[in-house]
Every structure is written in C-alpha cells, then in structure tokens.
Design an enzyme around this catalytic site. Structure first.
Site, short mmCIF file in Angstrom:
data_model
loop_
_atom_site.label_atom_id
_atom_site.label_comp_id
_atom_site.label_asym_id
_atom_site.label_seq_id
_atom_site.Cartn_x
_atom_site.Cartn_y
_atom_site.Cartn_z
N ASN A 40 1.47 -6.43 10.33
CA ASN A 40 2.63 -5.55 10.22
C ASN A 40 2.95 -4.86 11.54
O ASN A 40 2.13 -4.14 12.09
CB ASN A 40 2.37 -4.51 9.13
CG ASN A 40 3.64 -3.93 8.56
OD1 ASN A 40 4.73 -4.18 9.06
ND2 ASN A 40 3.51 -3.15 7.51
N HIS A 125 0.61 2.21 -7.40
CA HIS A 125 0.90 3.37 -6.56
C HIS A 125 1.87 4.31 -7.27
O HIS A 125 3.07 4.01 -7.38
CB HIS A 125 1.53 2.93 -5.24
CG HIS A 125 0.57 2.23 -4.33
ND1 HIS A 125 0.78 2.13 -2.97
CD2 HIS A 125 -0.61 1.60 -4.55
CE1 HIS A 125 -0.22 1.47 -2.41
NE2 HIS A 125 -1.07 1.14 -3.36
N ARG A 150 -3.23 5.01 -8.00
CA ARG A 150 -3.30 5.82 -6.79
C ARG A 150 -2.25 6.92 -6.85
O ARG A 150 -1.10 6.66 -7.22
CB ARG A 150 -3.06 4.95 -5.55
CG ARG A 150 -3.42 5.64 -4.25
CD ARG A 150 -3.11 4.77 -3.04
NE ARG A 150 -1.73 4.96 -2.59
CZ ARG A 150 -1.26 4.56 -1.41
NH1 ARG A 150 -2.06 3.92 -0.56
NH2 ARG A 150 -0.01 4.75 -1.08
N TYR A 162 3.26 10.41 3.98
CA TYR A 162 2.81 9.04 3.81
C TYR A 162 2.62 8.72 2.32
O TYR A 162 2.07 9.51 1.56
CB TYR A 162 1.48 8.79 4.54
CG TYR A 162 0.84 7.50 4.12
CD1 TYR A 162 1.30 6.29 4.63
CD2 TYR A 162 -0.16 7.46 3.15
CE1 TYR A 162 0.77 5.09 4.20
CE2 TYR A 162 -0.71 6.27 2.72
CZ TYR A 162 -0.24 5.08 3.25
OH TYR A 162 -0.77 3.89 2.82
N ASP A 213 -5.16 8.09 -1.04
CA ASP A 213 -5.24 7.58 0.33
C ASP A 213 -4.99 8.71 1.32
O ASP A 213 -3.92 9.32 1.33
CB ASP A 213 -4.19 6.47 0.53
CG ASP A 213 -4.31 5.77 1.88
OD1 ASP A 213 -5.21 6.14 2.67
OD2 ASP A 213 -3.49 4.88 2.16
N HIS A 215 -5.36 8.15 4.69
CA HIS A 215 -4.74 7.40 5.79
C HIS A 215 -5.24 7.85 7.16
O HIS A 215 -4.44 8.02 8.10
CB HIS A 215 -3.21 7.46 5.70
CG HIS A 215 -2.56 6.15 6.05
ND1 HIS A 215 -1.76 5.97 7.14
CD2 HIS A 215 -2.62 4.94 5.44
CE1 HIS A 215 -1.33 4.73 7.20
NE2 HIS A 215 -1.86 4.08 6.17
N GLU A 239 -9.57 7.23 0.08
CA GLU A 239 -9.45 6.09 0.97
C GLU A 239 -9.20 6.53 2.41
O GLU A 239 -8.40 7.44 2.65
CB GLU A 239 -8.29 5.22 0.49
CG GLU A 239 -7.95 4.03 1.36
CD GLU A 239 -6.70 3.33 0.89
OE1 GLU A 239 -6.05 2.67 1.72
OE2 GLU A 239 -6.36 3.45 -0.31
N GLU A 265 -9.30 -1.24 5.67
CA GLU A 265 -8.13 -2.11 5.67
C GLU A 265 -7.74 -2.54 7.07
O GLU A 265 -7.06 -3.55 7.25
CB GLU A 265 -6.95 -1.44 4.97
CG GLU A 265 -6.33 -0.27 5.69
CD GLU A 265 -5.19 0.35 4.90
OE1 GLU A 265 -4.12 0.56 5.49
OE2 GLU A 265 -5.36 0.62 3.70
N ARG A 286 -12.73 -2.24 2.19
CA ARG A 286 -11.35 -2.62 1.91
C ARG A 286 -10.82 -3.69 2.87
O ARG A 286 -9.61 -3.89 2.97
CB ARG A 286 -10.45 -1.37 1.98
CG ARG A 286 -10.86 -0.30 0.98
CD ARG A 286 -9.74 0.69 0.74
NE ARG A 286 -8.64 0.09 0.05
CZ ARG A 286 -7.43 -0.12 0.56
NH1 ARG A 286 -7.17 0.24 1.81
NH2 ARG A 286 -6.48 -0.68 -0.16
N HIS A 315 -7.45 -4.10 0.46
CA HIS A 315 -6.06 -3.71 0.74
C HIS A 315 -5.12 -4.77 0.18
O HIS A 315 -5.37 -5.96 0.29
CB HIS A 315 -5.91 -3.62 2.27
CG HIS A 315 -4.56 -3.29 2.77
ND1 HIS A 315 -3.93 -2.10 2.50
CD2 HIS A 315 -3.71 -3.98 3.57
CE1 HIS A 315 -2.76 -2.08 3.09
NE2 HIS A 315 -2.60 -3.21 3.75
N ASP A 319 2.63 -5.45 2.99
CA ASP A 319 2.59 -6.09 4.31
C ASP A 319 1.67 -7.31 4.28
O ASP A 319 1.47 -7.96 5.31
CB ASP A 319 2.16 -5.10 5.39
CG ASP A 319 0.79 -4.49 5.15
OD1 ASP A 319 0.23 -4.67 4.05
OD2 ASP A 319 0.28 -3.81 6.06
N GLU A 342 -6.03 -3.59 -4.72
CA GLU A 342 -4.73 -2.92 -4.59
C GLU A 342 -3.62 -3.91 -4.92
O GLU A 342 -3.67 -5.07 -4.51
CB GLU A 342 -4.55 -2.39 -3.17
CG GLU A 342 -3.24 -1.64 -2.96
CD GLU A 342 -3.11 -1.10 -1.54
OE1 GLU A 342 -2.26 -0.22 -1.33
OE2 GLU A 342 -3.86 -1.55 -0.65
N TRP A 405 -1.36 8.01 12.40
CA TRP A 405 -0.43 7.78 11.29
C TRP A 405 -1.19 7.21 10.10
O TRP A 405 -0.98 7.62 8.98
CB TRP A 405 0.69 6.80 11.69
CG TRP A 405 1.60 6.57 10.53
CD1 TRP A 405 2.56 7.43 10.03
CD2 TRP A 405 1.64 5.42 9.67
NE1 TRP A 405 3.16 6.90 8.94
CE2 TRP A 405 2.62 5.65 8.68
CE3 TRP A 405 0.92 4.24 9.62
CZ2 TRP A 405 2.91 4.73 7.68
CZ3 TRP A 405 1.22 3.32 8.63
CH2 TRP A 405 2.20 3.55 7.67
#
Length: 405
Positions: A40, A125, A150, A162, A213, A215, A239, A265, A286, A315, A319, A342, A405
């Site tokens: 991605n 999600h 999630r 996010y 998550d 992130h 996560e 991930e 993951r 994951h 993407d 996921e 991010w």
C-alpha cells in the site's frame, strides 16, 4: 519441456477502488496461478521488482519446486528482506502454491495438511465518530454473526482518528494523490478507550471478543497504562501498541498489564518476530502472507510461534487483495495455532475483478473447495481500472512534529 515449466509471468496493476498488484505465472500446459504483490502506497516499486528483476530469472524453471524457488529469490538477492523484496517473493510463492494445488485437483489447504478446524474466526471493524456510533456498528456486526469485533471511535478534540471511516464497511486510508496529514494527541486518546469498551460490554455482553488497534502510536509505558485501563473489559487484544523496532519495549508493557498484545502487520520475515516470540512478549503474531514472504515463510513463523503458545491473527485489511485473503484462509485453516483473521470486505468492483470461492457464515470464513487458492483475476476487467497514485496519511503532533501514523 515438462508441462510444469514456467512459460510466462505477468504483473497486473489495477485500481478497482484501490490499487492492487497481482502476479500471474503461466506454465507450458496453460496451468496458471495468481499471487498478491500489493504494498500500500508503494505498489509500483513491487511491480517493477517483479517485472524487471524476478520474472526473467523464473522463466524455464519448474513451478513445482516451490521451496527451491523461495530460497533462490531470498538468498540469491543478497539484499535480503524489506517490504518490497518480501512482497515480491510472496506473490511468486502464492502463485506457485496455486499452481501446485490446481495440478493436484484439490484446494490448497488439503496440500498443507488438511483442515485443522471447521473455519477461520474473523473479526469485523466497528467504528464511528462517537462511542454511540461505534456501538451501533458493533451491534450490526454481532447481528451478522461476528464473534469478534474491533472497536475504533473518534477521539474528542481530534479532527480525524485512525480507523474511523465515512463508510461503515469500507475503509481505505490511502486516500490522496499526496499524503494527507492528521493531528494526534496521546493525552486526548488514552482516556477515550476504556469508556468505549465499557459501553461495548454493556451493549454486547461477554460472549463477543473485543479488539482495538493502537496503530503504533504509544510509548511502552503509555501502552502499559492503556492495557491496565482495559483489563476489566477483557479485550481479545490491543494491536500494535508501540512501534516494534525496539522490541525490548514490549517487555515493559508485559510487566504492567495482562491485556493480550498483537503485533506484526508490518513485519517482513521471521527475524522481525523472533525475539518477541521467543521471549513471549506478544500473544498474537499478525504477519501477512503478502508482506512476509508468502505461505512458505508464514508457515515457518507460525511454527516458531506455536512452540511458545502464540497464535496467529493475520492482518486482513483491504490493502490486501482477495488473492491474499484466500491464501490467508487456506493457511489459517491448516495450522494448529490459528487465532483469528482480520476481515475487511472488499468493494463490489474489487470482488468483480477477483472472483473467489471463499465465504463467510456464522462469524467464520472458509476458503472453499475449488482447486488451488480458489481465486482468479479478470484481466479484461482489471484493465478498465487503471492505477491511480494514492498515499497513506502521515501524522503530526499538535506542535507540528512528526509522529507515527
């Protein structure tokens, strides 16, 4: 030449709502396999790696020699690992397993040892701008039969968060021709998560697994604090609580909370996960079939994790193309230490380009019983969805400095 000799290799880049890179390997007798090579925000780097550096080396080789080809591409590159190299190797590996299973006339999971369970539990999600919005979405997922959900909600005081999307089911963060920028404030985020989980337990009860998550946005001690805050609500996991480059940070989290931890991930190889697994600093690994070198390498990671009672939680965001989803389900169905998968739904346009046999029912997914991976690519339709440059966002703190991010 033998019928299994590799005669042609094609790299197909398309964008049916988001960018995908697909590898197609064709044998002398016309048997072909497909593999996912999507990275991605850096898709064309992998497409070039495959077309310019990998494909010329594979023409004329025996497609049945999966392990030998994997070692050839990994050890022979000298500049090993990294997301571009390992995504390219993964695409080749998936396509070769697809070919081998098609030639055997059976779904891939049968070649991997057969089914170790009836299906793969997946999580959806649930997200929203407010806690009430997220709980409404979570109720919807529970009504559809999801056993794991999630939870992501907007953070008061932050314009964008996010995991919170404008569409309940479809979320694609790579949303701009150049990277968009978002603001982050940990002190605003941390107090918002426990109330979300409290509301979810009140609404959904205790029979549904709840996940969250982070992130990669916290420091180890901040992640420890979050884990302690969530302990009364028994989360399935938190996560990516911290960036995983400094793996000793996970030791600090472990010292302060019993909340399970999932990470990986962005991992590319078994070496990224080795310390975390051997020191039992995580509970779920993951790593993905596309970014961690394919089915061949992911099985090694899972086997190492199994020695330490660590389960998989691969994951599975959008993407990754349906090719990866199919491969992940064959993998998950066949290993002893599967945990959860996921599952983010693809758009109708994506599903049309990638017809597939996998299915969802009662909170679980099954890869289907079509020979091979059970997924294909409609090349003519793919051509109607040309590549469009799209970047993932970047994050800044409120003072303007860069953040994860």
């Amino acid at each position: 030449m033998p019928a299994s000799t590799i005669a042609d290799i094609r790299t197909i880049t398309c964008s049916p709502g988001r960018n995908f890179v697909t590898l197609k390997i064709v044998c002398e007798d016309g048997t072909y396999g497909v593999g996912d090579a999507t990275l991605n925000g850096r898709e064309l780097a992998v497409a070039s790696y495959l077309a310019d550096h990998v494909a010329p080396c594979l023409i004329g080789r025996d497609a049945h020699r999966i392990e030998d080809i994997w070692q050839y591409l990994y050890r022979g590159a000298y500049w090993r690992r990294g997301p571009v190299t390992m995504s390219a190797i993964a695409a080749v590996d998936m396509a070769l397993w697809d070919i081998k299973a098609k030639r055997a006339g059976m779904p891939l999971y049968q070649l991997l040892g057969g089914a170790a369970r009836e299906g793969c539990m997946v999580y959806g999600h649930a997200n929203g701008e407010t806690i009430d919005d997220t709980i409404e979405a979570a109720r919807d997922y529970a009504a559809q039969g999801y056993r794991a959900i999630r939870l992501q909600a907007g953070v008061p005081g932050l314009a964008k968060t996010y995991g919170v999307s404008s569409d309940r089911y479809f979320y694609e963060p790579a949303d701009a021709d150049l990277p968009s920028e978002a603001a982050w404030a940990t002190h605003k985020y941390l107090p918002s998560v426990a109330p979300l989980f409290a509301a979810a337990r009140d609404a959904l009860g205790w029979d549904v697994h709840l996940l969250h998550d982070v992130h990669h946005r916290l420091t180890p001690i901040e992640a420890a604090r979050l884990g302690k805050d969530l302990e009364p609500f028994r989360p399935f996991w938190i996560e990516d609580p911290v960036p995983a480059e400094n793996q000793q940070g996970f030791r600090l989290i472990r010292q302060h909370t019993t909340t399970p931890i999932a990470v990986g991930e962005v991992f590319n190889s078994i070496w990224d996960a080795k310390q975390l697994i051997e020191e039992q600093l995580i509970d779920y690994i993951r790593a993905t079939v596309v970014h961690a070198g394919g089915i061949t390498h992911l099985r090694r990671i899972a086997a190492l994790a199994d020695l330490y009672r660590i389960r998989t939680g691969c994951h599975g965001a959008t993407d990754l193309s349906p090719v990866s989803m199919a491969a992940a389900l064959h993998f998950g169905l066949s290993i002893p230490n599967f945990g959860v998968q996921e599952y983010m739904r693809h758009t109708e346009a994506t599903d049309a380009v990638f017809p597939h046999a996998y299915r969802f029912a009662d909170g679980m997914m099954h890869p289907g019983d079509a020979p091979g991976l059970g997924v294909d690519i409609d090349e003519a339709l793919a051509e109607t969805h040309p590549y469009r440059r799209a970047y993932l966002p970047v994050n800044r703190l409120e003072d303007g400095s860069m953040h994860d991010w």
